[in-house]
Scaffold this motif. Structure first.
Motif, PDB file in Angstrom:
ATOM      1  N   ALA A  31       0.819  -1.218   0.000  1.00  0.00           N
ATOM      2  CA  ALA A  31       0.000   0.000   0.000  1.00  0.00           C
ATOM      3  C   ALA A  31       0.850   1.264   0.000  1.00  0.00           C
ATOM      4  CB  ALA A  31      -0.945   0.006   1.198  1.00  0.00           C
ATOM      5  N   GLY A  32       1.943   1.237  -0.753  1.00  0.00           N
ATOM      6  CA  GLY A  32       2.798   2.406  -0.843  1.00  0.00           C
ATOM      7  C   GLY A  32       3.739   2.594   0.328  1.00  0.00           C
ATOM      8  N   GLN A  33       3.724   1.667   1.292  1.00  0.00           N
ATOM      9  CA  GLN A  33       4.606   1.733   2.466  1.00  0.00           C
ATOM     10  C   GLN A  33       5.661   0.630   2.372  1.00  0.00           C
ATOM     11  OE1 GLN A  33       3.825   3.879   5.516  1.00  0.00           O
ATOM     12  NE2 GLN A  33       2.727   4.914   3.869  1.00  0.00           N
ATOM     13  N   LEU A  34       6.878   0.935   2.827  1.00  0.00           N
ATOM     14  CA  LEU A  34       7.916  -0.081   2.933  1.00  0.00           C
ATOM     15  C   LEU A  34       7.850  -0.700   4.318  1.00  0.00           C
ATOM     16  CD1 LEU A  34      10.931   1.753   1.252  1.00  0.00           C
ATOM     17  CD2 LEU A  34       9.352   0.119   0.226  1.00  0.00           C
ATOM     18  N   ARG A  35       7.900  -2.013   4.379  1.00  0.00           N
ATOM     19  CA  ARG A  35       7.808  -2.707   5.665  1.00  0.00           C
ATOM     20  C   ARG A  35       8.932  -3.750   5.772  1.00  0.00           C
ATOM     21  NH1 ARG A  35       3.120  -0.863   7.634  1.00  0.00           N
ATOM     22  NH2 ARG A  35       1.425  -0.400   6.184  1.00  0.00           N
ATOM     23  N   HIS A  36       9.457  -3.872   6.985  1.00  0.00           N
ATOM     24  CA  HIS A  36      10.473  -4.872   7.309  1.00  0.00           C
ATOM     25  C   HIS A  36      11.675  -4.770   6.357  1.00  0.00           C
ATOM     26  CE1 HIS A  36       7.616  -6.552  10.105  1.00  0.00           C
ATOM     27  NE2 HIS A  36       6.726  -6.673   9.141  1.00  0.00           N
ATOM     28  N   LEU A  37      12.276  -3.590   6.358  1.00  0.00           N
ATOM     29  CA  LEU A  37      13.518  -3.403   5.611  1.00  0.00           C
ATOM     30  C   LEU A  37      14.630  -4.155   6.335  1.00  0.00           C
ATOM     31  CD1 LEU A  37      15.387  -2.010   3.541  1.00  0.00           C
ATOM     32  CD2 LEU A  37      15.436  -0.019   5.075  1.00  0.00           C
ATOM     33  N   ARG A  38      15.267  -5.064   5.620  1.00  0.00           N
ATOM     34  CA  ARG A  38      16.306  -5.906   6.219  1.00  0.00           C
ATOM     35  C   ARG A  38      17.611  -5.789   5.427  1.00  0.00           C
ATOM     36  NH1 ARG A  38      13.627  -9.476   9.708  1.00  0.00           N
ATOM     37  NH2 ARG A  38      11.372  -9.638   9.291  1.00  0.00           N
ATOM     38  N   TYR A  39      18.703  -5.945   6.164  1.00  0.00           N
ATOM     39  CA  TYR A  39      20.024  -6.020   5.543  1.00  0.00           C
ATOM     40  C   TYR A  39      20.671  -7.319   6.007  1.00  0.00           C
ATOM     41  CZ  TYR A  39      24.739  -4.842   4.034  1.00  0.00           C
ATOM     42  OH  TYR A  39      25.966  -4.868   3.408  1.00  0.00           O
ATOM     43  N   ARG A  40      20.937  -8.199   5.067  1.00  0.00           N
ATOM     44  CA  ARG A  40      21.439  -9.547   5.359  1.00  0.00           C
ATOM     45  C   ARG A  40      20.562 -10.236   6.401  1.00  0.00           C
ATOM     46  NH1 ARG A  40      25.867  -9.833   2.365  1.00  0.00           N
ATOM     47  NH2 ARG A  40      27.295  -8.059   2.220  1.00  0.00           N
ATOM     48  N   GLY A  41      19.259 -10.045   6.285  1.00  0.00           N
ATOM     49  CA  GLY A  41      18.306 -10.704   7.168  1.00  0.00           C
ATOM     50  C   GLY A  41      18.063  -9.994   8.481  1.00  0.00           C
ATOM     51  N   ILE A  42      18.805  -8.929   8.772  1.00  0.00           N
ATOM     52  CA  ILE A  42      18.647  -8.180  10.023  1.00  0.00           C
ATOM     53  C   ILE A  42      17.667  -7.039   9.787  1.00  0.00           C
ATOM     54  CG2 ILE A  42      19.814  -6.789  11.776  1.00  0.00           C
ATOM     55  CD1 ILE A  42      22.401  -8.316  10.995  1.00  0.00           C
ATOM     56  N   GLU A  43      16.616  -6.970  10.598  1.00  0.00           N
ATOM     57  CA  GLU A  43      15.631  -5.907  10.416  1.00  0.00           C
ATOM     58  C   GLU A  43      16.213  -4.566  10.854  1.00  0.00           C
ATOM     59  OE1 GLU A  43      10.894  -5.280  11.183  1.00  0.00           O
ATOM     60  OE2 GLU A  43      12.119  -5.786  12.931  1.00  0.00           O
ATOM     61  N   ILE A  44      16.193  -3.597   9.928  1.00  0.00           N
ATOM     62  CA  ILE A  44      16.698  -2.256  10.204  1.00  0.00           C
ATOM     63  C   ILE A  44      15.548  -1.278  10.400  1.00  0.00           C
ATOM     64  CG2 ILE A  44      18.176  -0.403   9.355  1.00  0.00           C
ATOM     65  CD1 ILE A  44      19.601  -3.085   9.923  1.00  0.00           C
ATOM     66  N   VAL A  45      14.497  -1.412   9.600  1.00  0.00           N
ATOM     67  CA  VAL A  45      13.343  -0.514   9.658  1.00  0.00           C
ATOM     68  C   VAL A  45      12.079  -1.355   9.697  1.00  0.00           C
ATOM     69  CG1 VAL A  45      12.065   1.313   8.462  1.00  0.00           C
ATOM     70  CG2 VAL A  45      14.564   1.273   8.366  1.00  0.00           C
TER      71      VAL A  45
END
Length: 239
Positions: A31-45
Protein backbone atom coordinates in the motif's frame (compact mmCIF):
# COMPACT_ATOMS: atom_id res chain seq x y z
CA UNK A 1 15.65 -4.64 -16.78
CA UNK A 2 11.98 -3.95 -17.41
CA UNK A 3 9.14 -2.06 -15.82
CA UNK A 4 6.09 -3.68 -14.25
CA UNK A 5 3.02 -1.45 -14.35
CA UNK A 6 -0.32 -1.38 -12.59
CA UNK A 7 -3.39 0.82 -12.49
CA UNK A 8 -6.57 1.08 -10.41
CA UNK A 9 -8.32 -2.10 -9.44
CA UNK A 10 -5.34 -4.35 -8.69
CA UNK A 11 -6.07 -4.12 -4.96
CA UNK A 12 -8.19 -1.69 -2.94
CA UNK A 13 -5.18 0.61 -2.71
CA UNK A 14 -4.13 0.00 -6.32
CA UNK A 15 -0.78 -1.66 -5.60
CA UNK A 16 -0.28 -5.41 -5.04
CA UNK A 17 2.09 -6.44 -2.21
CA UNK A 18 5.63 -7.09 -3.45
CA UNK A 19 8.84 -8.40 -1.93
CA UNK A 20 11.82 -6.53 -3.40
CA UNK A 21 15.54 -7.11 -3.04
CA UNK A 22 18.75 -5.36 -4.01
CA UNK A 23 21.65 -7.61 -3.11
CA UNK A 24 21.61 -7.98 0.71
CA UNK A 25 18.77 -5.45 1.05
CA UNK A 26 15.19 -6.74 1.12
CA UNK A 27 11.89 -5.03 1.87
CA UNK A 28 8.15 -5.62 1.50
CA UNK A 29 6.08 -3.01 -0.34
CA UNK A 30 2.47 -2.78 0.82
CA UNK A 31 0.00 0.00 0.00
CA UNK A 32 2.80 2.41 -0.84
CA UNK A 33 4.61 1.73 2.47
CA UNK A 34 7.92 -0.08 2.93
CA UNK A 35 7.81 -2.71 5.67
CA UNK A 36 10.47 -4.87 7.31
CA UNK A 37 13.52 -3.40 5.61
CA UNK A 38 16.31 -5.91 6.22
CA UNK A 39 20.02 -6.02 5.54
CA UNK A 40 21.44 -9.55 5.36
CA UNK A 41 18.31 -10.70 7.17
CA UNK A 42 18.65 -8.18 10.02
CA UNK A 43 15.63 -5.91 10.42
CA UNK A 44 16.70 -2.26 10.20
CA UNK A 45 13.34 -0.51 9.66
CA UNK A 46 9.90 -1.75 10.69
CA UNK A 47 8.07 0.62 8.34
CA UNK A 48 8.80 3.69 6.21
CA UNK A 49 6.41 5.78 4.14
CA UNK A 50 4.37 8.91 3.62
CA UNK A 51 1.46 8.87 6.07
CA UNK A 52 -1.73 10.93 6.00
CA UNK A 53 -3.94 11.03 9.11
CA UNK A 54 -7.27 12.63 9.87
CA UNK A 55 -7.86 15.08 12.72
CA UNK A 56 -8.25 12.14 15.14
CA UNK A 57 -4.87 10.70 14.21
CA UNK A 58 -6.26 7.74 12.22
CA UNK A 59 -4.42 6.73 9.06
CA UNK A 60 -6.20 7.35 5.76
CA UNK A 61 -5.64 4.73 3.06
CA UNK A 62 -4.39 6.35 -0.16
CA UNK A 63 -5.79 5.59 -3.59
CA UNK A 64 -2.79 4.58 -5.68
CA UNK A 65 -3.80 5.19 -9.26
CA UNK A 66 -0.57 4.33 -11.01
CA UNK A 67 2.67 2.55 -10.15
CA UNK A 68 5.77 1.24 -11.83
CA UNK A 69 8.45 -1.09 -10.49
CA UNK A 70 11.67 -2.53 -11.80
CA UNK A 71 14.13 -4.90 -10.17
CA UNK A 72 17.34 -6.08 -11.80
CA UNK A 73 21.12 -6.15 -11.50
CA UNK A 74 21.14 -5.73 -7.73
CA UNK A 75 18.88 -2.66 -7.73
CA UNK A 76 15.20 -1.81 -7.60
CA UNK A 77 13.08 1.28 -8.19
CA UNK A 78 9.45 2.04 -7.43
CA UNK A 79 7.41 5.03 -8.60
CA UNK A 80 3.81 5.49 -7.47
CA UNK A 81 1.20 8.23 -7.67
CA UNK A 82 -1.46 8.48 -4.98
CA UNK A 83 -4.28 10.69 -3.77
CA UNK A 84 -6.00 11.14 -0.42
CA UNK A 85 -9.40 12.77 0.05
CA UNK A 86 -10.43 14.17 3.44
CA UNK A 87 -13.45 16.38 4.13
CA UNK A 88 -13.44 17.75 0.60
CA UNK A 89 -9.70 18.39 0.60
CA UNK A 90 -7.40 16.60 -1.83
CA UNK A 91 -3.74 15.75 -1.30
CA UNK A 92 -1.83 14.19 -4.19
CA UNK A 93 1.68 12.83 -3.94
CA UNK A 94 4.33 10.97 -5.91
CA UNK A 95 6.64 8.43 -4.26
CA UNK A 96 10.01 7.41 -5.65
CA UNK A 97 11.93 4.60 -3.95
CA UNK A 98 15.36 3.44 -5.08
CA UNK A 99 17.71 0.91 -3.53
CA UNK A 100 21.04 -0.77 -4.17
CA UNK A 101 23.21 -3.03 -2.03
CA UNK A 102 24.37 -0.22 0.30
CA UNK A 103 21.60 2.37 0.23
CA UNK A 104 17.84 2.93 0.14
CA UNK A 105 16.21 6.29 -0.54
CA UNK A 106 12.55 7.35 -0.47
CA UNK A 107 11.46 10.72 -1.88
CA UNK A 108 7.93 12.11 -1.76
CA UNK A 109 6.51 15.20 -3.42
CA UNK A 110 3.02 16.19 -2.26
CA UNK A 111 0.76 18.92 -3.59
CA UNK A 112 -2.63 20.29 -2.53
CA UNK A 113 -4.69 21.53 -5.45
CA UNK A 114 -7.46 22.81 -3.22
CA UNK A 115 -5.45 23.37 -0.04
CA UNK A 116 -5.07 20.78 2.72
CA UNK A 117 -5.64 21.76 6.33
CA UNK A 118 -7.98 19.07 7.63
CA UNK A 119 -5.40 16.40 8.46
CA UNK A 120 -1.78 15.50 9.13
CA UNK A 121 0.75 14.40 6.52
CA UNK A 122 4.45 13.58 6.38
CA UNK A 123 7.12 10.92 6.37
CA UNK A 124 6.95 8.40 9.19
CA UNK A 125 9.66 5.86 10.09
CA UNK A 126 9.39 3.10 12.70
CA UNK A 127 12.62 1.52 13.91
CA UNK A 128 12.80 -1.72 15.94
CA UNK A 129 14.08 -1.34 19.50
CA UNK A 130 16.61 -4.16 19.01
CA UNK A 131 18.76 -2.03 16.69
CA UNK A 132 19.07 1.06 18.91
CA UNK A 133 18.07 0.49 22.54
CA UNK A 134 21.14 0.34 24.79
CA UNK A 135 23.44 1.44 21.97
CA UNK A 136 25.43 4.60 21.37
CA UNK A 137 23.90 6.77 18.64
CA UNK A 138 25.35 9.78 16.89
CA UNK A 139 22.65 12.41 16.43
CA UNK A 140 23.04 15.33 14.00
CA UNK A 141 20.58 18.23 14.07
CA UNK A 142 19.57 20.46 11.17
CA UNK A 143 22.21 22.99 12.21
CA UNK A 144 24.99 20.43 11.72
CA UNK A 145 25.77 19.97 15.42
CA UNK A 146 26.47 16.36 16.44
CA UNK A 147 26.24 14.62 19.77
CA UNK A 148 26.66 11.05 20.97
CA UNK A 149 24.07 9.59 23.28
CA UNK A 150 23.13 6.20 24.69
CA UNK A 151 19.66 5.35 23.47
CA UNK A 152 17.32 4.13 26.22
CA UNK A 153 14.42 1.74 25.82
CA UNK A 154 11.63 3.33 23.71
CA UNK A 155 9.26 3.78 26.66
CA UNK A 156 12.06 5.50 28.63
CA UNK A 157 12.70 8.12 25.93
CA UNK A 158 10.57 10.75 27.64
CA UNK A 159 11.85 13.78 25.72
CA UNK A 160 11.84 13.50 21.90
CA UNK A 161 15.07 14.31 20.06
CA UNK A 162 13.99 17.29 17.98
CA UNK A 163 15.36 19.16 14.95
CA UNK A 164 16.73 15.83 13.72
CA UNK A 165 18.71 15.57 10.49
CA UNK A 166 20.72 12.35 10.74
CA UNK A 167 21.44 9.30 12.88
CA UNK A 168 24.40 6.94 12.83
CA UNK A 169 24.61 3.79 14.94
CA UNK A 170 25.80 0.20 15.03
CA UNK A 171 22.67 -1.92 14.73
CA UNK A 172 24.62 -5.17 15.19
CA UNK A 173 28.33 -5.70 15.84
CA UNK A 174 30.08 -4.63 12.66
CA UNK A 175 26.96 -3.23 10.94
CA UNK A 176 26.87 0.56 10.71
CA UNK A 177 23.55 2.22 9.86
CA UNK A 178 23.10 5.77 8.65
CA UNK A 179 19.73 7.53 8.43
CA UNK A 180 19.04 11.01 7.00
CA UNK A 181 15.79 12.93 6.71
CA UNK A 182 15.12 16.15 4.81
CA UNK A 183 12.18 18.43 4.20
CA UNK A 184 10.88 19.24 7.67
CA UNK A 185 11.58 19.54 11.38
CA UNK A 186 11.85 15.86 12.31
CA UNK A 187 11.96 14.32 15.76
CA UNK A 188 12.71 10.91 17.24
CA UNK A 189 10.43 9.58 19.96
CA UNK A 190 9.72 6.28 21.68
CA UNK A 191 6.48 4.35 21.18
CA UNK A 192 4.99 1.50 23.16
CA UNK A 193 4.38 -1.60 21.08
CA UNK A 194 3.56 -4.97 22.57
CA UNK A 195 6.02 -6.21 25.17
CA UNK A 196 8.80 -3.99 23.84
CA UNK A 197 8.56 -0.83 21.84
CA UNK A 198 9.57 1.05 18.72
CA UNK A 199 11.36 4.26 17.87
CA UNK A 200 9.43 6.66 15.64
CA UNK A 201 10.88 9.35 13.39
CA UNK A 202 8.35 11.81 12.01
CA UNK A 203 8.01 15.44 11.08
CA UNK A 204 6.87 17.61 13.97
CA UNK A 205 3.99 18.65 11.73
CA UNK A 206 2.76 15.06 11.70
CA UNK A 207 3.19 14.75 15.46
CA UNK A 208 1.51 18.00 16.39
CA UNK A 209 -0.27 20.50 14.15
CA UNK A 210 -0.30 18.72 10.83
CA UNK A 211 0.66 19.57 7.29
CA UNK A 212 -1.04 22.84 6.39
CA UNK A 213 -0.67 23.34 2.66
CA UNK A 214 -2.28 26.30 0.93
CA UNK A 215 -3.96 25.94 -2.44
CA UNK A 216 -1.40 24.61 -4.93
CA UNK A 217 1.11 24.32 -2.05
CA UNK A 218 3.84 21.65 -2.23
CA UNK A 219 5.80 19.52 0.22
CA UNK A 220 9.06 17.71 -0.60
CA UNK A 221 10.55 15.23 1.88
CA UNK A 222 13.24 12.56 1.70
CA UNK A 223 14.56 9.74 3.89
CA UNK A 224 17.61 7.60 3.19
CA UNK A 225 19.37 4.68 4.85
CA UNK A 226 22.91 3.47 4.29
CA UNK A 227 24.35 0.11 5.32
CA UNK A 228 28.05 -0.58 5.92
CA UNK A 229 29.40 -3.88 7.16
CA UNK A 230 32.76 -3.65 5.40
CA UNK A 231 35.60 -4.76 7.68
CA UNK A 232 37.81 -2.00 9.06
CA UNK A 233 41.32 -2.33 7.64
CA UNK A 234 43.90 -3.40 10.20
CA UNK A 235 46.26 -0.69 11.37
CA UNK A 236 49.74 -0.79 9.85
CA UNK A 237 52.33 -2.18 12.28
CA UNK A 238 54.63 0.36 13.83
CA UNK A 239 58.12 0.54 12.41
Amino acid sequence: MHWLQGMDGTTPDGMPPRLLSAGPVSVALEAGQLRHLRYRGIEIVRSLGFVVRDGEGEKIAPRIHGWQAREAHGRFEITAEARVLLHGHSLCYVLHIAACARRLRLTVKASARTGFSAGLAGLEILLPRSGMAGRQVQVEDIGGDCQHTWMPEPQALLQPLSMLHALAYESQPGLQIGCRVLGGHFELAGQRHGAGGLFRIQARALAQTGCRLPEHGQLLQMASFTFDDAPVPAACPAR
